[in-house]
Scaffold this motif. Structure first.
Motif, mmCIF file in Angstrom:
data_model
loop_
_atom_site.group_PDB
_atom_site.id
_atom_site.type_symbol
_atom_site.label_atom_id
_atom_site.label_comp_id
_atom_site.label_asym_id
_atom_site.label_seq_id
_atom_site.Cartn_x
_atom_site.Cartn_y
_atom_site.Cartn_z
ATOM 1 N N GLU A 51 0.860 -1.184 0.000
ATOM 2 C CA GLU A 51 0.000 0.000 0.000
ATOM 3 C C GLU A 51 0.898 1.237 0.000
ATOM 4 O O GLU A 51 1.918 1.277 0.686
ATOM 5 C CB GLU A 51 -0.894 -0.032 1.253
ATOM 6 C CG GLU A 51 -1.962 1.027 1.277
ATOM 7 C CD GLU A 51 -2.928 0.804 2.441
ATOM 8 O OE1 GLU A 51 -3.656 -0.213 2.411
ATOM 9 O OE2 GLU A 51 -2.947 1.628 3.373
ATOM 10 N N LEU A 52 0.496 2.250 -0.783
ATOM 11 C CA LEU A 52 1.267 3.492 -0.881
ATOM 12 C C LEU A 52 0.334 4.683 -0.734
ATOM 13 O O LEU A 52 -0.849 4.593 -1.067
ATOM 14 C CB LEU A 52 1.979 3.563 -2.246
ATOM 15 C CG LEU A 52 3.004 2.471 -2.571
ATOM 16 C CD1 LEU A 52 3.396 2.554 -4.048
ATOM 17 C CD2 LEU A 52 4.224 2.596 -1.670
ATOM 18 N N ASP A 53 0.877 5.814 -0.282
ATOM 19 C CA ASP A 53 0.101 7.044 -0.132
ATOM 20 C C ASP A 53 0.616 8.073 -1.139
ATOM 21 O O ASP A 53 1.694 8.641 -0.959
ATOM 22 C CB ASP A 53 0.210 7.587 1.287
ATOM 23 C CG ASP A 53 -0.651 8.829 1.500
ATOM 24 O OD1 ASP A 53 -1.245 9.328 0.522
ATOM 25 O OD2 ASP A 53 -0.738 9.307 2.658
ATOM 26 N N PRO A 88 0.166 -2.184 -6.098
ATOM 27 C CA PRO A 88 -0.125 -1.754 -4.726
ATOM 28 C C PRO A 88 -1.425 -0.967 -4.641
ATOM 29 O O PRO A 88 -1.809 -0.281 -5.582
ATOM 30 C CB PRO A 88 1.087 -0.870 -4.376
ATOM 31 C CG PRO A 88 1.650 -0.446 -5.690
ATOM 32 C CD PRO A 88 1.403 -1.582 -6.630
ATOM 33 N N THR A 89 -2.093 -1.096 -3.516
ATOM 34 C CA THR A 89 -3.254 -0.234 -3.262
ATOM 35 C C THR A 89 -2.746 1.176 -3.031
ATOM 36 O O THR A 89 -1.870 1.397 -2.182
ATOM 37 C CB THR A 89 -4.032 -0.727 -2.037
ATOM 38 O OG1 THR A 89 -4.527 -2.033 -2.303
ATOM 39 C CG2 THR A 89 -5.188 0.206 -1.711
ATOM 40 N N ILE A 90 -3.258 2.105 -3.814
ATOM 41 C CA ILE A 90 -2.799 3.490 -3.707
ATOM 42 C C ILE A 90 -3.850 4.299 -2.947
ATOM 43 O O ILE A 90 -5.016 4.329 -3.343
ATOM 44 C CB ILE A 90 -2.557 4.100 -5.096
ATOM 45 C CG1 ILE A 90 -1.449 3.335 -5.819
ATOM 46 C CG2 ILE A 90 -2.200 5.583 -4.980
ATOM 47 C CD1 ILE A 90 -1.164 3.840 -7.228
ATOM 48 N N ARG A 91 -3.410 4.911 -1.880
ATOM 49 C CA ARG A 91 -4.297 5.774 -1.111
ATOM 50 C C ARG A 91 -3.988 7.230 -1.424
ATOM 51 O O ARG A 91 -2.860 7.603 -1.730
ATOM 52 C CB ARG A 91 -4.166 5.501 0.391
ATOM 53 C CG ARG A 91 -4.764 4.172 0.805
ATOM 54 C CD ARG A 91 -4.810 3.997 2.307
ATOM 55 N NE ARG A 91 -5.422 2.738 2.662
ATOM 56 C CZ ARG A 91 -6.730 2.548 2.860
ATOM 57 N NH1 ARG A 91 -7.565 3.575 2.755
ATOM 58 N NH2 ARG A 91 -7.201 1.365 3.179
ATOM 59 N N MET A 92 -5.015 8.040 -1.345
ATOM 60 C CA MET A 92 -4.897 9.476 -1.533
ATOM 61 C C MET A 92 -5.860 10.138 -0.555
ATOM 62 O O MET A 92 -6.726 9.475 0.012
ATOM 63 C CB MET A 92 -5.266 9.871 -2.969
ATOM 64 C CG MET A 92 -4.481 9.157 -4.067
ATOM 65 S SD MET A 92 -5.091 9.591 -5.718
ATOM 66 C CE MET A 92 -3.959 8.665 -6.756
ATOM 67 N N GLY A 150 -13.567 8.135 -2.204
ATOM 68 C CA GLY A 150 -14.216 6.866 -2.479
ATOM 69 C C GLY A 150 -13.254 5.802 -2.998
ATOM 70 O O GLY A 150 -12.040 5.986 -3.005
ATOM 71 N N THR A 151 -13.832 4.691 -3.442
ATOM 72 C CA THR A 151 -13.063 3.543 -3.931
ATOM 73 C C THR A 151 -13.033 3.547 -5.457
ATOM 74 O O THR A 151 -14.077 3.568 -6.105
ATOM 75 C CB THR A 151 -13.695 2.228 -3.436
ATOM 76 O OG1 THR A 151 -13.734 2.233 -2.010
ATOM 77 C CG2 THR A 151 -12.897 1.024 -3.919
ATOM 78 N N TYR A 152 -11.842 3.499 -6.012
ATOM 79 C CA TYR A 152 -11.652 3.512 -7.466
ATOM 80 C C TYR A 152 -10.562 2.490 -7.805
ATOM 81 O O TYR A 152 -10.138 1.699 -6.959
ATOM 82 C CB TYR A 152 -11.275 4.923 -7.943
ATOM 83 C CG TYR A 152 -12.282 5.970 -7.531
ATOM 84 C CD1 TYR A 152 -13.397 6.222 -8.312
ATOM 85 C CD2 TYR A 152 -12.141 6.679 -6.325
ATOM 86 C CE1 TYR A 152 -14.352 7.157 -7.923
ATOM 87 C CE2 TYR A 152 -13.094 7.608 -5.934
ATOM 88 C CZ TYR A 152 -14.187 7.842 -6.742
ATOM 89 O OH TYR A 152 -15.136 8.759 -6.353
ATOM 90 N N VAL A 172 -9.509 6.983 -2.192
ATOM 91 C CA VAL A 172 -9.375 8.393 -1.828
ATOM 92 C C VAL A 172 -10.110 8.608 -0.507
ATOM 93 O O VAL A 172 -11.337 8.448 -0.424
ATOM 94 C CB VAL A 172 -9.956 9.318 -2.914
ATOM 95 C CG1 VAL A 172 -9.717 10.777 -2.540
ATOM 96 C CG2 VAL A 172 -9.342 9.002 -4.279
ATOM 97 N N GLU A 173 -9.327 8.956 0.517
ATOM 98 C CA GLU A 173 -9.925 9.190 1.830
ATOM 99 C C GLU A 173 -10.667 10.522 1.832
ATOM 100 O O GLU A 173 -10.208 11.499 1.242
ATOM 101 C CB GLU A 173 -8.830 9.231 2.904
ATOM 102 C CG GLU A 173 -7.984 7.976 2.993
ATOM 103 C CD GLU A 173 -8.729 6.819 3.630
ATOM 104 O OE1 GLU A 173 -9.864 7.027 4.086
ATOM 105 O OE2 GLU A 173 -8.176 5.707 3.646
ATOM 106 N N PRO A 174 -11.823 10.575 2.484
ATOM 107 C CA PRO A 174 -12.571 11.844 2.520
ATOM 108 C C PRO A 174 -11.854 12.901 3.350
ATOM 109 O O PRO A 174 -11.213 12.591 4.361
ATOM 110 C CB PRO A 174 -13.906 11.436 3.140
ATOM 111 C CG PRO A 174 -13.628 10.195 3.905
ATOM 112 C CD PRO A 174 -12.517 9.483 3.174
#
Length: 633
Positions: A51-53, A88-92, A150-152, A172-174
């Motif tokens: 997982e990455l940010d 990787p799951t990418i978070r933003m 949301g989830t994309y 994408v975190e709110p």
């Protein structure tokens, strides 16, 4: 998991599945060193991703390269992202700027498209439309600010790379408080994998459209056909004769099947049974993404109800269901709660029933639950060709609509037989109504059905449905007849009404067409290479009516802008989608706020349909008359 009992050469003892795997293994042996083959068991497994940010200071780096991984117990040559499939799951974080450096370590060009994300068009990642692509050895930096949460997901938009593992989930975190309450979350990425070269798969489809269909009706299984369609034997025979006259196949549910596919959940097969940990009483958020090239999944967790809280990244009013169909490229977030300390099976059965993916939701590793009994594969009916809805007369609400086309094109005997019916003619880019002559289109009580008319769209279309009709309450072929509560589009209501819900003032009619004998797919009978750009005017509110002339499902995806799906209830509550599934013979309507200058891709998300021509370029322009077709920024 796939069927292994489909015979390739009856009597040979060699199943088609085993034949393909044997061939794939032999082919892999041509490109792998003896040392690597000897250490096959030591290969890294697919599904080992991190997982990455991307909105953290400094951004992130993604490395695209070909690599041999262990997939379904065999060496598979994949396109990996940071060494894994999925990537990787990418978070933003909403409101922040994402910075993503993509390094191409392959000998071919590549790209990444951020599916469902609103961004400048030159960051959208579609070679030939929004940028030139990423050449071998080069690095491209994506940089955009997040305007949503949301989830994309993300994937390659170059050739058939997506089929080889070039995809991953994106969250994408709110920025503000999340309206979804949960204790633990898990990423669930569904996909299909083949050991064949994707270009070989495509060539086989071009040479014989039913190459992977080993569930065709025969005289030997006539009783099974009757049971599947709830018909008597005589009716089943009559139905078969009708299909034969049309040169169609009622088992044509999926172009590519378990005959070559392994179905994966987070890169793991059903035998590998990935486990997701949650304790009794915890609210578990499952972020479902269908990253398949061609496969629809029917998802359920026997013994647990699922509450749908997001569709395509957008919060919706909670809907409790037992099962949902997730089309290719869609995402759904669901909440489940374990009532006890037992294990529960996450079961994702393919729409054509040729295989399944599977995982386990449990309080600890090592637990498992029974695998549900497989269901009989469904059969298409005449209704899926629009042949049982010809008498539908729900044409209310059409007064004053601007159809933007030439109704005279629908003259002839059939037109005179039903002259009072409204039709949706193919969109004519050269006959667009001027702004001065437009008026607001209806937003409720839209027609339930439209007849097709005599226009056959030429050689690019051979399977026209007589009528297209709304199917908002229909969960899809093979679902809804066993007492389970199955999600339908009519149940989706957006949680908060977006600011722009003006009635549209212009509409475009797109017939989804195909010639399966030559494996040609397109809109209004034309492949992408034969078509002109679709032009949207910046600032307008636009309607698109999809009329599916084919017997296949098509997940339609618009880049850069939302599609507000007409779901048959309050206009303000219509859900926003980046991908809408159009069922066989379905009439489906979306409204669009055209707020994104530039050029965008618009296509069916079945990978081989897109490659075969079901693709358009959309140009968001300053004006529809007298202005350059290319938009400024």
């Amino acid at each position: 998991m796939k069927d292994d009992d489909a015979p390739h050469n009856p009597g040979s003892g060699l199943t088609r599945r085993r034949f393909l795997l044997t061939g794939a293994t032999a082919l892999a042996g041509l490109t792998l060193s003896p040392k690597l083959l000897a250490s096959e068991g030591d290969l890294e497994p697919a599904g080992d991703f991190g997982e990455l940010d991307a909105t953290a200071p400094g951004g992130i780096d993604l490395y695209i390269e070909r690599k041999t991984l262990r997939i379904d117990g065999l060496p598979g040559r994949a396109i990996t992202i940071n060494g894994s499939v999925p990537g990787p799951t990418i978070r933003m974080t909403e409101g922040e700027e994402a910075v993503i450096r993509v390094h191409n370590r392959m000998r071919e060009a590549t790209s990444i498209h951020w599916h469902g994300i609103l961004l400048p068009f030159d960051m959208d990642g579609v070679p030939g439309i929004s940028f030139a692509g990423i050449a071998p050895g080069e690095t491209f930096t994506y940089r955009f600010r997040l305007r949503q949460n949301g989830t994309y997901w993300y994937h390659s938009h170059s050739g058939l790379q997506e089929q080889m593992g070039h995809y991953g989930q994106l969250i994408v975190e709110p920025r503000d408080e999340d309206p979804v309450d949960y204790d633990v979350e898990h990423t669930l990425v569904l996909s299909d994998w083949t050991f064949e070269d994707p270009t070989t798969v495509y060539k086989k489809l071009k040479s014989f459209e039913g190459y992977y269909n080993f569930q065709r009706p025969t005289l030997a299984n006539l009783r099974q056909q009757a049971d599947a369609t709830d018909q008597g034997l005589g009716e089943a025979i009559g139905s078969r004769l009708q299909w034969n006259r049309m040169r169609m196949d009622s088992t044509d549910i999926a172009d590519v099947t378990g005959a070559t596919y392994s179905y994966l959940l987070n890169g793991r097969t059903a035998r590998e049974n990935p486990t997701f940990i949650a304790g009794p009483g915890e609210r578990v958020r499952l972020r479902l993404t269908n990253a398949s090239a061609m496969t629809y999944f029917d998802v359920r967790i026997p013994g647990l109800a699922m509450t749908v809280v997001q569709a395509d990244g957008q919060n919706v009013e909670p809907v409790e269901v037992d099962e949902l169909r997730i089309a290719v490229a869609e995402t759904y977030d669901v909440i489940v709660t374990l009532p006890d300390a037992r294990a529960y099976t996450i079961f994702a059965e393919t729409m054509d029933r040729s295989g399944y993916a599977r995982g386990t939701l449990a309080p600890q590793q090592g637990m498992s639950a029974p695998i549900p009994e497989r269901r009989t594969r469904p059969l298409l009916t005449m209704a899926d060709m629009g042949m049982m809805h010809g008498d539908m007369e729900s044409m209310e609400g059409m007064e004053g609509m601007d159809h933007g086309g030439d109704h005279s094109a629908h003259g002839g005997d059939e037109a005179s037989d039903s002259k009072d019916k409204i039709r949706y003619p193919p969109h004519d880019e050269h006959n667009v109504s001027s702004v001065a002559h437009r008026h607001a289109l209806p937003v409720t009580d839209l027609p339930m059905s439209v007849p097709h008319g005599p226009d056959d769209h030429g050689a690019g279309s051979i399977t026209m449905a007589e009528n297209a009709y709304r199917q908002l309450d229909d969960p899809g072929v093979g679902l809804g007849d066993d007492g389970r509560r199955v999600l339908t589009y009519s149940q989706l209501r957006i949680l908060e009404t977006p600011p722009d819900r003006r009635p549209p003032t212009r509409e475009i009619n797109l017939h989804l067409t195909g010639n399966m004998h030559n494996y040609i797919w397109g809109f209004n009978g034309k492949k992408w290479s034969e078509s002109e750009m679709l032009r949207f005017k910046y600032g307008e509110r636009l309607r698109i009516n999809f009329i599916n002339d084919t017997m296949m499902n098509h997940p339609m995806h618009l880049h850069g802008m939302w599609m507000d799906l007409y779901a048959g209830h309050d206009y303000g509550k219509n859900p926003r989608k980046h991908t809408v599934n159009v069922q066989p013979a379905e009439l489906l309507t979306v409204d669009i706020s055209v707020d994104a200058p530039g050029q965008w891709a618009f296509h069916c998300h079945l990978l081989y349909h897109m490659k075969a021509g079901m693709f358009r370029t959309v140009a968001v322009v300053r004006d529809l008359k007298g202005e350059p077709i290319y938009a400024d920024r």
